[in-house]
Design a protein around this motif. Sequence first.
Motif, mmCIF file in Angstrom:
data_model
loop_
_atom_site.group_PDB
_atom_site.id
_atom_site.type_symbol
_atom_site.label_atom_id
_atom_site.label_comp_id
_atom_site.label_asym_id
_atom_site.label_seq_id
_atom_site.Cartn_x
_atom_site.Cartn_y
_atom_site.Cartn_z
ATOM 1 N N ALA A 108 0.818 -1.210 0.000
ATOM 2 C CA ALA A 108 0.000 0.000 0.000
ATOM 3 C C ALA A 108 0.855 1.264 0.000
ATOM 4 O O ALA A 108 0.463 2.298 -0.556
ATOM 5 N N LEU A 109 2.049 1.175 0.576
ATOM 6 C CA LEU A 109 2.932 2.342 0.656
ATOM 7 C C LEU A 109 3.778 2.526 -0.598
ATOM 8 O O LEU A 109 4.098 3.657 -0.971
ATOM 9 N N VAL A 110 4.159 1.438 -1.249
ATOM 10 C CA VAL A 110 5.107 1.530 -2.365
ATOM 11 C C VAL A 110 4.455 1.325 -3.727
ATOM 12 O O VAL A 110 5.129 1.401 -4.757
ATOM 13 N N ASN A 111 3.171 1.081 -3.740
ATOM 14 C CA ASN A 111 2.505 0.734 -4.998
ATOM 15 C C ASN A 111 2.580 1.856 -6.030
ATOM 16 O O ASN A 111 2.609 1.596 -7.231
ATOM 17 N N GLN A 112 2.616 3.093 -5.546
ATOM 18 C CA GLN A 112 2.640 4.235 -6.464
ATOM 19 C C GLN A 112 3.752 5.203 -6.075
ATOM 20 O O GLN A 112 3.747 5.765 -4.987
ATOM 21 N N PHE A 113 4.723 5.382 -6.964
ATOM 22 C CA PHE A 113 5.782 6.363 -6.736
ATOM 23 C C PHE A 113 5.188 7.770 -6.732
ATOM 24 O O PHE A 113 4.371 8.111 -7.587
ATOM 25 N N ASN A 114 5.590 8.586 -5.772
ATOM 26 C CA ASN A 114 5.077 9.945 -5.637
ATOM 27 C C ASN A 114 6.226 10.942 -5.683
ATOM 28 O O ASN A 114 6.993 11.067 -4.729
ATOM 29 N N ILE A 115 6.332 11.654 -6.778
ATOM 30 C CA ILE A 115 7.421 12.619 -6.958
ATOM 31 C C ILE A 115 7.369 13.731 -5.917
ATOM 32 O O ILE A 115 8.388 14.352 -5.597
ATOM 33 N N GLN A 116 6.169 13.952 -5.322
ATOM 34 C CA GLN A 116 6.026 15.011 -4.326
ATOM 35 C C GLN A 116 6.789 14.700 -3.046
ATOM 36 O O GLN A 116 7.013 15.599 -2.219
ATOM 37 N N ASP A 117 7.182 13.456 -2.862
ATOM 38 C CA ASP A 117 7.958 13.076 -1.667
ATOM 39 C C ASP A 117 9.430 13.485 -1.789
ATOM 40 O O ASP A 117 10.181 13.383 -0.816
ATOM 41 N N PHE A 118 9.824 13.977 -2.960
ATOM 42 C CA PHE A 118 11.231 14.214 -3.248
ATOM 43 C C PHE A 118 11.511 15.668 -3.558
ATOM 44 O O PHE A 118 10.651 16.415 -4.017
ATOM 45 N N THR A 119 12.766 16.044 -3.345
ATOM 46 C CA THR A 119 13.287 17.346 -3.763
ATOM 47 C C THR A 119 14.005 17.169 -5.094
ATOM 48 O O THR A 119 14.843 16.265 -5.241
#
Length: 489
Positions: free
Chosen positions: A476-487
Amino acid sequence: MNQLVNHSQHKIVILGAGFGGLGMAAQLKKAGFNDFIIIEKGADIGGVWRDNIYPGAACDTQSHLYCYQFFPHLRVSRLYADQPEFINYMNALIEEYQLRDHIILNAEITKATWDQEQHVWQFIINETKEITSQYFIPAWGQLNTPSIPDFKGLNTFKGQYFHSARWDYAVDLKDKKVASIGAAASAVQYIPEIAPVTKDLTIFQRSANWILPRQQVVFTEEELNQFEENPETFMQSRKELFDMRESGFSVLTQGSDAQKLGMQEAKNYLNETIKDPILREKLTPDYEYGCKRILRTSHYYPALQLPHVHLETTPIQEFYEEGIITTDGKKHPADVVIFGTGFKSQAFHGNLQIEGLNNITLSDYWETGASAYLGITVPHFPNMFLIYGPNTNLNHNSILLMIELQLHYIVQAIEELEEKKIPAITINEEIYSDFNKQLQTNLKETAFSTSCSSWYKNKEGKIINNWSGTVAEYKALVNQFNIQDFTQL
């Protein structure tokens, strides 16, 4: 296999040609990425399954779960497969995805440095050759560096010795006095194999293990044909095993009814198999069920009851020329000593020097213990994605399930960066910190955090290796990469 070329440039460098690295390469191929290489310091592929060739080496996870869903091991011969079948599986994976030319053997990355101006990783290979890549994917595993304790007097011992993960078949054990130091996951597999040929076998046990019987099933030719001709039957078996193993996570919750039932099952097996009350007492753990790895073997207890096999629980004081002295002063002569003493499980990067943004080294950043966001990415180390990183190990299900989820996440990340022409990213430090605080809070509810010593946690008691929940919760946590989590850099 490929040849290493000095000053070569690649889109992606993968470290390690074990299950993780080869799976990553296959997923990159499937996604249309071909500009990558796999750097492997060993002389062949296979990782932990290449190194562990001791007698009886096998997996204690059901083999229908110990393969990738995208490449099922349809003709694996038995429910709990032996080491050679996993090497064969990995070679089949290499052939299926045409990975052979991407693999460079006998090549060790000794230094990796992030170039902030060029947005690339610079690597030193075998101390001399230099290559670069935009993305760095370490798949170094958690059990790759054997650990031999620094016993006093070991250098005076005149016999032969080796670690179980570096098994020396040139050493003949027939009619020899053999000592096995360690009685955990590897030892319970090799001891039943070597016991019948030895003259005398003494097993030095630091702590007892919770053990369940391994109910082996050898598939018939008819069953194997069915799996191959109708892969959905294999996948149904896999799903049933997955559901069963996932439900088993509840035994790892402190004080739960499931944990009490699991403990009782292990005690029942011990009581039914070991009739000698003194031996049974030595084999009864004094710590919470699930704190250490729960072992599966049907052959270890019977081997301990052979007349020439002895279980020694008095601690080792030192070695002497002819063998081992325990703290009670007793001498235990030995011709051969086998160290089943585990691995440096928390030295994820070994001796590799990794330098990220602003000259921050991974060793310094992990000074108080390794950690990562989702077990995959670490602040200040751009475009570096770990496979089987900190806090992604399991005690209830197949680690390959976790790894396959990580592979998909990493492919998503690379695809998005390439599509949006973003040269580099690094995980937001606050998101990383919040994730790990919650993770450690959740881990306190598990048996992993209780009083036993285990390879899951460091000397300060911080759990470094294990995930805090089920595979489904991790998905559930890794199923979708989220670019907003990164700089973005």
